[in-house]
Scaffold this motif. Structure first.
Motif, short mmCIF file in Angstrom:
data_model
loop_
_atom_site.label_atom_id
_atom_site.label_comp_id
_atom_site.label_asym_id
_atom_site.label_seq_id
_atom_site.Cartn_x
_atom_site.Cartn_y
_atom_site.Cartn_z
N SER A 472 41.43 6.21 -99.82
CA SER A 472 40.75 7.46 -100.12
C SER A 472 41.13 7.95 -101.50
O SER A 472 42.22 7.66 -102.02
N LEU A 473 40.22 8.68 -102.11
CA LEU A 473 40.46 9.32 -103.41
C LEU A 473 39.58 10.56 -103.46
O LEU A 473 38.34 10.46 -103.43
N SER A 474 40.21 11.73 -103.52
CA SER A 474 39.46 12.99 -103.51
C SER A 474 40.11 13.98 -104.46
O SER A 474 41.33 14.07 -104.53
N GLY A 475 39.27 14.72 -105.18
CA GLY A 475 39.82 15.70 -106.10
C GLY A 475 38.79 16.27 -107.04
O GLY A 475 37.62 16.49 -106.68
N TYR A 476 39.23 16.49 -108.28
CA TYR A 476 38.44 17.17 -109.30
C TYR A 476 38.35 16.30 -110.56
O TYR A 476 39.31 15.64 -110.93
N VAL A 477 37.18 16.36 -111.21
CA VAL A 477 37.03 15.68 -112.49
C VAL A 477 36.02 16.46 -113.31
O VAL A 477 35.06 17.02 -112.77
N ARG A 478 36.22 16.51 -114.63
CA ARG A 478 35.27 17.16 -115.52
C ARG A 478 34.37 16.13 -116.17
O ARG A 478 34.82 15.06 -116.58
#
Length: 521
Positions: A472-478
């Motif tokens: 899994s990979l979850s988060g924020y990116v601009r």
């Protein structure tokens, strides 16, 4: 980096996710998932083309023949507009692995606050006269997870020496009684529900207790002698007296299986076998080590409570305080001497997320229960976490909680639930604490070596997750033009190399970082 978190924008995101919040209508349980995201009418021609290309590329990777038996869950949402940029199985449940820590850490931050500190109280049961505590030293632990080599630059004994110094500063040089736990703040099982039996000897599967030392494990260091045939020397760290080790390791050369024509060839190799004697709780070592070689074995403490107490005893000895261990009166008056306080939760979250530390997550789960209900159990913690998620608007069928770390194969989260948590945390005043604690692509933590040399490096803040057949990979990116995206990329049940799954997750994140959406899309 500016992180916007207006309530209006946050409400738009939650509405787009179809979550129960502020009167937002939710899809009925069991309803089919919505079709592909629609293109906003206001989107520019360039943004439309970029989004179409992104969706086509993600579809191509997820639908590749090698993944025909894999289960992908993907959700990507524009945090500022609430638009869903991509969705695949977003409402379905997946084993999240360490993405479960996003749940535990976010609720801990919201429930306990960023300045929360674990407190360990030390009390004398008996009088103190002429530098002697005539009785027992009681330790009231509440799960401080920070007494570790990781936190104290390779010296987990440092805080215990500080505690010993505090005793010495009160004139105590001898304790006639014992070192004892004052209560049982975590009364349930040390291990998480559904943890794999085969993993329990690994440091990442160490159990937890209200008195907890060095993340639950010790290092056994084996030193080969100068001459073959001599026994190897063995030391234990960080606490030298625990666990007990019985060594039969000899210094020598082990023959290889390859023949040279003149007989077997000898090489300087190390082969050490370690086993726990369940009767004595001692570790038994056997095998060979090359001359002058050094090998380090990592072992889980047989008893976490004992590990803390033995380490404390070692620190007292180092500071010249003796513990006689004689029977003492259990009815003598108890006087609190001092309280040791851990670093603040804002720092502990970094220790949790950056290396993905399982035991901190389990302790936080029990601590949430202890602080909110008075019972420091995983069950009470789960109830608080469940109620928090529902209060935030998450759907009841979007999660199944069993532990705090994600080691359990009975944990389930949907990408929608994860993105909902990310959106909710973004709206809270403590968001910078949460955001900064996450691993950063190509920079630190479990993402240190991933996505280097791309626009995601130093940009994507995301939590990884890894157990057998779950990544899994979850988060924020601009994006390249500064828009903040929320994403959750989950995959279960593949039969290819795990690195192939990670590659797809990395490529998607990199593409998001390179995306140009413009002021409106």
């Amino acid at each position: 980096m500016r992180i916007a978190r207006s309530a209006a924008v946050g409400a738009a995101v939650l509405a787009a996710l179809g979550c129960a919040s502020s009167g937002v209508r939710t899809a009925p349980a069991g309803a089919p998932e919505a079709g592909p995201p629609t293109m906003p009418a206001s989107a520019s021609i360039g943004a439309r083309a970029a989004l179409n290309a992104l969706r086509a590329e993600i579809d191509s990777m997820a639908d590749a023949p090698e993944f025909r038996n894999a289960y992908w869950g993907i959700l990507i949402v524009d945090a500022e507009s609430g638009d869903t940029l991509y969705s695949r199985n977003a409402g379905k449940l997946f084993m999240p692995a360490s993405n479960m820590k996003l749940v535990t850490g976010s609720v801990a931050l919201a429930t306990l606050g960023p300045d929360f500190r674990f407190e360990t109280a030390f009390a004398a049961r008996g009088p103190i006269r002429d530098s002697v505590l005539d009785g027992d030293l009681l330790v009231y632990g509440r799960g401080d997870p920070t007494l570790s080599d990781h936190r104290y630059a390779g010296d987990a004994m440092a805080p215990l020496r500080d505690i010993a110094d505090s005793l010495a500063s009160r004139g105590i040089r001898r304790i006639t009684g014992q070192l004892l736990s004052g209560d049982d703040a975590f009364p349930d099982a040390d291990l998480g529900f559904g943890w794999s039996w085969d993993d329990l000897s690994s440091d990442y599967s160490a159990g937890v207790d209200e008195l907890f030392f060095n993340e639950g494990f010790a290092n056994i260091i084996v030193h080969g002698a100068r001459r073959a045939g001599d026994p190897a020397a063995v030391t234990v760290a960080p606490a030298p007296s625990y666990p007990v080790v019985i060594s039969h390791v000899m210094t020598g050369e082990t023959p290889t299986l390859a023949a040279t024509g003149n007989g077997s060839r000898f090489a300087r190799r190390t082969h050490i076998h370690v086993a726990l004697d369940s009767l004595t709780s001692a570790f038994l070592l056997a095998g060979h080590i090359a001359p002058n070689a050094v090998d380090t074995l990592v072992v889980v403490y047989p008893n976490q409570h004992t590990a803390y107490m033995m380490a404390l005893g070692d620190a007292l000895t180092e500071r010249g305080i003796t513990v006689a261990g004689q029977p003492a009166s259990a009815t003598a008056p108890i006087d609190t001497l001092f309280t040791y306080r851990s670093p603040a939760l804002r720092e502990i979250l970094r220790l949790l997320y950056k290396p993905s530390q399982n035991q901190i997550a389990e302790i936080l789960l029990k601590t949430i229960g202890l602080e909110r209900t008075g019972v420091g159990s995983a069950d009470s913690g789960r109830r608080v976490v469940r109620d928090s998620l529902l209060a935030w608007g998450a759907l009841r069928d979007g999660f199944q909680l069993r532990d705090g770390s994600g080691l359990s194969r009975y944990d389930y989260l949907s990408p929608t639930t994860i993105v909902h948590i990310l959106a909710t945390m973004r709206m809270r005043p403590t968001f910078p604490v949460f955001y900064d604690a996450l691993p950063v692509a190509g920079t630190d933590g479990t993402l240190e070596s991933r996505m280097r040399g791309t626009l995601a490096q130093g940009n994507a803040h995301a939590k990884t997750g890894s157990i057998s057949n779950a990544r899994s990979l979850s988060g924020y990116v601009r994006t390249s033009d500064g828009r903040l995206l929320l994403f959750s990329l989950l995959c279960n049940n593949w039969t290819v190399r795990a690195s192939d799954v990670l590659h797809v997750q990395d490529v998607i994140t990199e593409r998001l970082a390179a995306l140009t959406l413009g002021a409106s899309h």
